[in-house]
Design a protein around this motif. Sequence first.
Motif, PDB file in Angstrom:
ATOM      1  N   PHE A  99     104.087  75.670 -12.233  1.00 36.61           N
ATOM      2  CA  PHE A  99     104.493  76.729 -11.321  1.00 36.61           C
ATOM      3  C   PHE A  99     104.999  77.882 -12.191  1.00 36.61           C
ATOM      4  N   GLY A 100     104.065  78.705 -12.646  1.00 33.15           N
ATOM      5  CA  GLY A 100     104.399  79.764 -13.603  1.00 33.15           C
ATOM      6  C   GLY A 100     104.961  80.996 -12.915  1.00 33.15           C
ATOM      7  N   LEU A 101     105.188  82.006 -13.737  1.00 30.29           N
ATOM      8  CA  LEU A 101     105.839  83.232 -13.268  1.00 30.29           C
ATOM      9  C   LEU A 101     105.235  83.809 -12.000  1.00 30.29           C
ATOM     10  N   ASP A 102     103.902  83.750 -11.883  1.00 29.76           N
ATOM     11  CA  ASP A 102     103.235  84.374 -10.740  1.00 29.76           C
ATOM     12  C   ASP A 102     103.001  83.403  -9.596  1.00 29.76           C
ATOM     13  N   ASP A 103     103.427  82.171  -9.762  1.00 23.32           N
ATOM     14  CA  ASP A 103     103.154  81.163  -8.739  1.00 23.32           C
ATOM     15  C   ASP A 103     104.224  81.251  -7.645  1.00 23.32           C
ATOM     16  N   PRO A 104     103.819  81.212  -6.381  1.00 23.66           N
ATOM     17  CA  PRO A 104     104.822  81.297  -5.299  1.00 23.66           C
ATOM     18  C   PRO A 104     105.804  80.120  -5.307  1.00 23.66           C
ATOM     19  N   ARG A 105     105.464  79.048  -6.035  1.00 30.78           N
ATOM     20  CA  ARG A 105     106.349  77.871  -6.066  1.00 30.78           C
ATOM     21  C   ARG A 105     107.308  77.889  -7.258  1.00 30.78           C
ATOM     22  N   GLN A 106     107.283  78.966  -8.061  1.00 34.03           N
ATOM     23  CA  GLN A 106     108.136  79.053  -9.255  1.00 34.03           C
ATOM     24  C   GLN A 106     109.615  79.050  -8.854  1.00 34.03           C
ATOM     25  N   GLY A 107     110.437  78.551  -9.735  1.00 31.98           N
ATOM     26  CA  GLY A 107     111.876  78.596  -9.503  1.00 31.98           C
ATOM     27  C   GLY A 107     112.608  77.711 -10.487  1.00 31.98           C
ATOM     28  N   ILE A 108     113.931  77.668 -10.334  1.00 30.51           N
ATOM     29  CA  ILE A 108     114.734  76.804 -11.209  1.00 30.51           C
ATOM     30  C   ILE A 108     114.304  75.365 -10.964  1.00 30.51           C
ATOM     31  N   VAL A 109     114.077  74.651 -12.035  1.00 33.58           N
ATOM     32  CA  VAL A 109     113.462  73.326 -11.939  1.00 33.58           C
ATOM     33  C   VAL A 109     114.205  72.415 -10.961  1.00 33.58           C
ATOM     34  N   HIS A 110     115.541  72.498 -10.919  1.00 30.24           N
ATOM     35  CA  HIS A 110     116.305  71.607 -10.035  1.00 30.24           C
ATOM     36  C   HIS A 110     116.328  72.100  -8.589  1.00 30.24           C
ATOM     37  N   VAL A 111     115.904  73.340  -8.393  1.00 34.91           N
ATOM     38  CA  VAL A 111     115.781  73.848  -7.022  1.00 34.91           C
ATOM     39  C   VAL A 111     114.401  73.495  -6.469  1.00 34.91           C
ATOM     40  N   ILE A 112     113.370  73.672  -7.298  1.00 36.33           N
ATOM     41  CA  ILE A 112     112.016  73.439  -6.761  1.00 36.33           C
ATOM     42  C   ILE A 112     111.680  71.951  -6.650  1.00 36.33           C
ATOM     43  N   GLY A 113     112.327  71.100  -7.440  1.00 34.31           N
ATOM     44  CA  GLY A 113     112.038  69.656  -7.351  1.00 34.31           C
ATOM     45  C   GLY A 113     112.205  69.148  -5.928  1.00 34.31           C
ATOM     46  N   PRO A 114     113.402  69.299  -5.335  1.00 32.55           N
ATOM     47  CA  PRO A 114     113.596  68.902  -3.936  1.00 32.55           C
ATOM     48  C   PRO A 114     112.773  69.747  -2.968  1.00 32.55           C
ATOM     49  N   GLU A 115     112.707  71.051  -3.229  1.00 30.58           N
ATOM     50  CA  GLU A 115     112.058  71.983  -2.321  1.00 30.58           C
ATOM     51  C   GLU A 115     110.572  71.669  -2.133  1.00 30.58           C
ATOM     52  N   LEU A 116     109.912  71.214  -3.194  1.00 30.97           N
ATOM     53  CA  LEU A 116     108.480  70.939  -3.114  1.00 30.97           C
ATOM     54  C   LEU A 116     108.188  69.488  -2.733  1.00 30.97           C
ATOM     55  N   GLY A 117     109.222  68.690  -2.559  1.00 31.42           N
ATOM     56  CA  GLY A 117     108.985  67.279  -2.249  1.00 31.42           C
ATOM     57  C   GLY A 117     108.570  66.472  -3.468  1.00 31.42           C
TER      58      GLY A 117
END
Lengths: 467, 210
Positions: A99-117
Motif C-alpha cells: 500500500f504505497g504512497l499513491d494507494d488509497p489503502r496507505q497509512g500507518i501500519v498499525h492503523v491499516i492492519g485492523p482497518e483492512l481486516g
Amino acid sequence: MAAETLFGKIWDSHRIRTLDDGRDLIFVDRHLLQETTSAAAFDGLAHDGRPVAQPGLTFATQDHIVSTEPVRSLASNPGGRELIDLMGRNARSHGITMFGLDDPRQGIVHVIGPELGLVLPGTIVACGDSHTSTAGGLGALGIGVGTSEVEHVLATQTLVLPRPKTLRMRFDGRPGNGVTAKDLVLHALGRFGIAVGTGHAIEYTGDVIRALPLEARLTICNMSIEFGGRLGLIAPDDATAAYVRGRPFAPTGRLWDEAKAYWRTLRTDDEAVFDRELSLDVSTAAPQITWGTTQQDVIGIDEAIPDPTTIADLASRRRIQAAIDYMGLTEGRPIEGLPVDVVFIGSCTNARLSDLEAAAAIARGRHVAPGVRALVVPGSSAVKREAEAKGLDRIFSEAGFEWRSAGCSMCVSINEDIVPAGARCVATSNRNFENRQGPRSRTHLASPAMAVAAALAGAIADVRRLA
Amino acid sequence: MKRPPFENVSGPAAPLPLANINTDAIIPAPYLRSPSADLGAGLFARLRYDDAGREMPDFVLNRAPFRSARILLAGRNFGCGSSREAAAWALVRFGIRCVFSPAFADIFYENAFRNGLLAAQMSQEGIDHAVACAQTAQDHAHFTVDLAGRTLSCPDGQQIAFDVPAFRAEALLRGDDDIAVTLQYADDIAAFRASDALARPWIHDFGHPA
Ligand code: SF4
C-alpha cells in the motif's frame, strides 16, 4: 483441560514446536512491513539467496518517512526517497502486496492492519515496529520485532521467542468527564511505571475496558509497549466481530461463520492463573498529561509539576530534576496554563476516525491561539477520506489547524515534520522522550481532545472547561 | 547470515549508569533516514554532540579512554522504547561488544543477540562497582569479559558475575545464523501449515481483493 489465559490459547495454537532451549517456534499469520525497518532485512535475504516464504501473508506500507504535505509526491520528501524506493522495489520483486504512497489503502501500519481486516481476532501479527501491540485491541497477538526478526519472518513465516509471562491489568470504576482511552492508559502508566510489563503479555480487563469502543481498545493496546510489555490484548466480543465484518481482507461466507465461531472461544478461562495481577480504579482520574520525559511522568490536568526535593530516593530525585530541566518547567507549579508552541494530533495511538471526531467536536467553531502551529495528521488515507466525507477537514481548517496527509509525521519526526528546538508540543502520540520530535523538542502526551484544548488556549488546558 | 563467533572482550568500559536509556537516545531518528547513514557516529548523538555537531567534552564517549570503549555499563531498562534494531547496530559499529544492565527491554534484548552483541544482566551492586572502577581507573580502565565463565573482571581485580541464558551464550560463541537454525525445522513448519489450513482456513485461504 487446564484453565488457560486468552494469551495462552492464542500462543499455543500457533506453536509449531518448543525448542530444546525452551523457546517456542511460532507461526506468524500476518507479517506487516514498513519502509524504515525492512530494507536491511531484504538485503540479508538477498545476501543468503533466500526467498520470502509466504508473500501472500505479507503486506507492506509506507508510513514513517513519507511526507505528510496535504498534496504530496515523491518530490515532497527528498530525504526519504531512498527507503521509499527500496520498499517498493523489494515488495515488487518478492510479490508482496504494498500500500504505497499513491494507494488509497496507505497509512500507518498499525492503523491499516485492523482497518483492512488484515488483523483478525486470535491471529499472530508480526511487524518491525514496537507498536504492533495495537493489534491486541481486536484480540490478536501483535508482536513488534527488530529488523533481523523481520528477515526471519520473511524467510520462515515464523518467530522464535521465549513464551512471555502473563500480566492481567484490570480497570475498574467509572471514568469521569473528559477521560478517554488515552487518559486511562496514561493514568495506568503513572501508577505502574514503564517497566512493569517487561517480558509479559498484558491482558486488559474490567468493565471499563469491556465498555470501550473498538478504536479506543486499539489505543489502549497500542501503548502496551510503553509499559515495557511484549504485547497487550483485549478479549474479542461481538463488537469486535462487528468491527471486522466486511473489511477488505476479512473472511466472508462460510469462512466468516467458521472464524466467528472460533473467536467465541477466545477468552480467558475463569480459573486461569496469571503470573501477575494489577488493578486500578479510574473513577477519580482527571484528563491526563505527561510533564516529563518518560510516559510514567504523568499527572492529571488539575495537578502540579512534582517537586524533586520531596522525593527521598536519590536516583529518582535526580531523574525527575533532569526531566524538569529538560522540559523547562518549574517544580510545584500547576501544569495548566503552560504556554505551548505546537500541537500534534496524529500517530498510531490517536489518529483514527473516532479520535479526529473527538478532536473536531472541541475545535468546531473555535480558533487556534495566535502563534501556535497545530497539525492534524490522519492515521491512514482511508481515515482522511472518511473524515473529509464528514466535513471534519473543514472544521479543522476553519479553526486554524493544518489538515495533512497520512503518515507517522511528528510522532517520530523522521520526515520534515519537526518540532523546533526548545519548543513545547502537546502531542497525541505515545513517546515523550528527549529529542523525539526533533532536537531539544519538549513533548507532552495527551488525548486528542486535550490536544485541541491546548491549541485553542495556546497553553496546556483542561478540556473539561470546553466540552 | 552467519556471524563471526563472539570472542572474549578486553578494553575500557564506559559508564552510563542512567535508567531507562531508550532507543531514541541510543540512535536518533535522523540516522534512520538513509540506509547508508554512519550509525557508529550516530550512537548517542544527542548526548554526544551539540547543535552545531561539535563533541560535548563531558559526555563519556568523548573522553579518553572511553572513546574506544568495548563495554557499556548501563542502568536498568536499557533499550526501552522502539523496536529499531539500529540501536544495536550503532553500538556494534561504535565498537561496543557487551552491554551490562540490571534489566533490558525485551525487543532490544533480542536485537542485541541477533547482532552478536552480548546483553548481559548484572546486579545493580555489580554495575555500581564496575562504574566506580571505570570512573576512577582513568586511562588504564581495563576490563575483561569472559562469556563462558560469565564474569566481568574489573581493573581492581574484582570479578563480577553476570547472567546470560545458556542457549544465547552458546549461539553467540558459535556465531549461529538464526534463520538457518529455524530452517532445520522446515518439515515441522510445513506440517503445521497443512493442519492449520484445515483448522483455520480463513488465515491461509483468503482472496486478495483487487
Ligand atoms: S505513529 Fe509513531 S509510534 Fe506509530 S508507527 Fe509511526 S512512528 Fe511508530
